[in-house]
Scaffold this active site. Structure first.
Site, PDB file in Angstrom:
ATOM      1  N   LYS A  40       0.901  -1.223   0.131  1.00  0.00           N
ATOM      2  CA  LYS A  40       0.141  -0.095  -0.021  1.00  0.00           C
ATOM      3  C   LYS A  40       0.828   1.172  -0.125  1.00  0.00           C
ATOM      4  O   LYS A  40       1.783   1.445   0.626  1.00  0.00           O
ATOM      5  CB  LYS A  40      -0.899   0.119   1.272  1.00  0.00           C
ATOM      6  N   SER A  95      -9.657  -0.333   7.368  1.00  0.00           N
ATOM      7  CA  SER A  95      -9.294  -0.310   5.896  1.00  0.00           C
ATOM      8  C   SER A  95      -8.609  -1.459   5.143  1.00  0.00           C
ATOM      9  O   SER A  95      -8.427  -1.595   4.036  1.00  0.00           O
ATOM     10  CB  SER A  95      -8.188   0.853   5.760  1.00  0.00           C
ATOM     11  N   SER A 119      -9.709   1.833   2.850  1.00  0.00           N
ATOM     12  CA  SER A 119      -8.910   2.494   2.090  1.00  0.00           C
ATOM     13  C   SER A 119      -7.629   1.645   1.409  1.00  0.00           C
ATOM     14  O   SER A 119      -7.255   1.904   0.230  1.00  0.00           O
ATOM     15  CB  SER A 119      -8.009   3.633   2.832  1.00  0.00           C
TER      16      SER A 119
END
Lengths: 471, 90
Positions: A78, A177, A153
């Site tokens: 990420k 997330s 996210s």
């Protein structure tokens, strides 16, 4: 051709060690797939140009007889986790050209095992959101229905794994997330106990909530990634040791807060699917216990006070002075004002302003202090509940993935976090495991079930998760 | 909350907002505050906030960290002789 669809970290490890294919061939397989699909899905913001060189190093290690669980395994990272010498943008214009000057501890650990980094993945800007729609670089699409969000996210990392663009991934989880997108895309997302995985080198949002978590195709793979990155780290003073929390023996009882699960805002299909999962767990010998946690329904409001308060504090460092976007004004104050205005997107600004508000004189007691009180109360309630049950389960998400652009007001997006924020508020580990599909407009849309365990008891989640997955 | 409050918050947070952004922010903030306000009704009088705060000590020994000075300086918006150059503050 390597069949990426059925490949897991476990099977890839065996095949790499048996020389059925090389790390270079495996990495090439993923690069080909990324080339085919990433244009549409937008999972990766950047695919590194040295992937095959990394794989060559892994092959050399394998040739020397070395073997680690993640040696030669291609992973997606990420875009909030620092890898030295590589760009890390938090999917924000603020850090568009930022190059990390050191490795996050999780990266150091993965490098030691010889894992391959394929690229950095899309996220809501500064990990703020539940759909990846807040990225400054376009939305990530759900591979099960590209007209829908992937969740967020960590949407990019999840889609990378769900669409066979990586074998595993790291995400970050402040209020769900990792787990929410994993549920929306039909894979496993895991949030460890607060402090179990070092956050050194993670771009911070809410420091009392943030966790780095593995994303994988199944529970076993998630466990392998977790075991590779966990552990106390002197560079993160909040990191815990194996002995921080006590172990207790199994009771084979699962708690369900039916009040919350049956509440409004949870779709009929989700409730039905959840009830089926409960029946499955009963068939393998678990007793289901209805539990009431007095302040559970206040968890989401608590979260949306504490998180923006901490985020506004953490993000004040992005001022255009030392690194990141710089806009030149007439004086230093103007530099700040203009740099922040051009660097931050809408949701990030919203949370900074909200955090500034709840921390400001006159509102601090009513919001922030009260939220901290509720947080303490909830933590006590959970610790007490775990006296009688091994784990607590809920659906991961109250509805299936929504259509891109469908939810325009912030509160309706925040409501997607209703089941996930609690684990962050309380600091306990939680995992989302696929629990079936719902046929929606001709597409099979995945759902997830969430298991939460007492502090430090990741092992329970893996054990019960493995059993549930096998049903 | 009104537009003046938004302006004040934006000033505190050092974020320049256009008139339209102010109006939009006000409406969003009202919605969010309406939602989180429910916390007012939660009764936790008997609970005191507990912070799990402990001192984390380590030996005062120099450990070489893997930082790259070049990479850090390379990020500076303005640099002079290897130092970060900023506008005058006073």
């Amino acid at each position: 051709m390597i069949d990426l669809n059925t490949l897991t970290i476990v099977s890839a490890r065996a095949k790499l060690d048996a020389k059925e294919f090389s790390a270079v061939q495996l990495a090439q397989g993923y690069l080909d797939e990324i080339k085919k699909k990433n244009g549409e899905l937008n999972a990766y913001l950047e695919v590194y140009d040295d992937v095959l060189e990394q794989a060559k190093v892994a092959d050399d290690m394998i040739a020397k007889g070395e073997s680690y669980p993640l040696l030669g395994i291609p992973l997606a990272i990420k875009d909030v986790i620092l890898i030295k010498g590589r760009r890390v943008s938090a999917a924000s214009k603020m850090l568009e050209n930022y190059v990390a000057s050191y490795d996050a501890t999780v990266i150091t650990k993965l490098k030691k095992q010889g894992a391959i980094f394929l690229g950095r993945t899309n996220t809501d800007e500064f990990a703020m959101g539940g759909s990846t729609e807040n990225s400054a670089y376009g939305v990530t699409k759900n591979p099960h229905d590209v007209s829908r969000v992937a969740g967020g996210s960590s949407g990019g990392s999840v889609v990378a794994v769900a669409a066979n663009l990586a074998l595993g991934a790291l995400g970050s989880d402040t209020g769900g997330s990792v787990r929410e997108p994993a549920a929306f895309c039909g894979i496993v997302g895991f949030k460890p106990t607060y402090g179990r995985v070092s956050r050194y080198g993670l771009i911070a949002m809410g420091s009392s909530l943030d966790c780095i978590g593995p994303i994988a195709k199944n529970v076993e793979d998630a466990k392998i990634i977790f075991n590779a990155v966990d552990g106390q780290d002197f560079l993160d003073s909040t990191s815990i040791t194996d002995t921080t929390y006590q172990k207790v023996s199994l009771k084979k009882v699962i708690g369900v807060p039916f009040d919350l699960v049956n509440g409004e805002g949870v779709s009929k299909e989700v409730k039905e699917s959840f009830n089926q999962s409960i029946k499955k767990l009963e068939t393998i010998g678990f007793t289901i216990k209805d539990i009431t946690l007095k302040n559970l329904d206040a968890a989401l409001a608590t979260y949306y006070i504490i998180m923006p308060a901490e985020a506004s504090t953490n993000l004040s460092r992005f001022d255009g002075v030392r690194y990141g976007l710089h806009k030149d004004g007439k004086n230093l104050l103007e530099d700040y004002m203009l740099s922040k205005a051009s660097g931050f997107g809408k949701e990030v600004r919203r949370r900074i302003l909200l955090g500034t508000y709840v921390l400001s004189h006159g509102y601090y007691d009513a919001y922030y202090r009260k939220a901290q009180n509720v947080r303490s109360a909830l933590k006590k309630e959970f610790i007490k509940a775990f006296d009688d049950v091994d784990v607590i389960i809920t659906p991961t998400v109250p509805f299936v993935a929504w259509k891109i652009g469908e939810k325009n007001d912030p509160v309706s997006v925040y409501l997607a976090d209703i089941f996930t924020v609690t684990a962050n508020i309380v600091g306990i580990p939680a995992i989302s495991i696929p629990s079936g599909n719902i046929l929606t407009e001709g597409k099979k849309l995945p759902l997830g079930i969430q298991f939460m365990a007492p502090h430090g008891r990741e092992d329970l989640l893996f054990e019960i998760g493995n059993k549930f997955e096998a049903l | 909350m009104d537009i003046k409050d938004v302006e004040n918050l934006a000033k505190l947070a050092r974020i320049e907002l256009s008139e339209e952004e102010k109006r939009e922010t006000l409406s969003d903030m009202k919605d969010i505050l309406d939602y989180v306000k429910q916390i007012e009704n939660v009764r936790v009088d008997d609970i005191k906030t507990e912070y799990d705060i402990t001192n984390v000590w380590r030996e005062d020994e120099i450990e070489i960290q893997d930082f790259s000075k070049e990479l850090i300086i390379g990020q500076f918006p303005d640099v002079q002789n290897g130092f970060l150059k900023v506008k005058k503050i006073l």
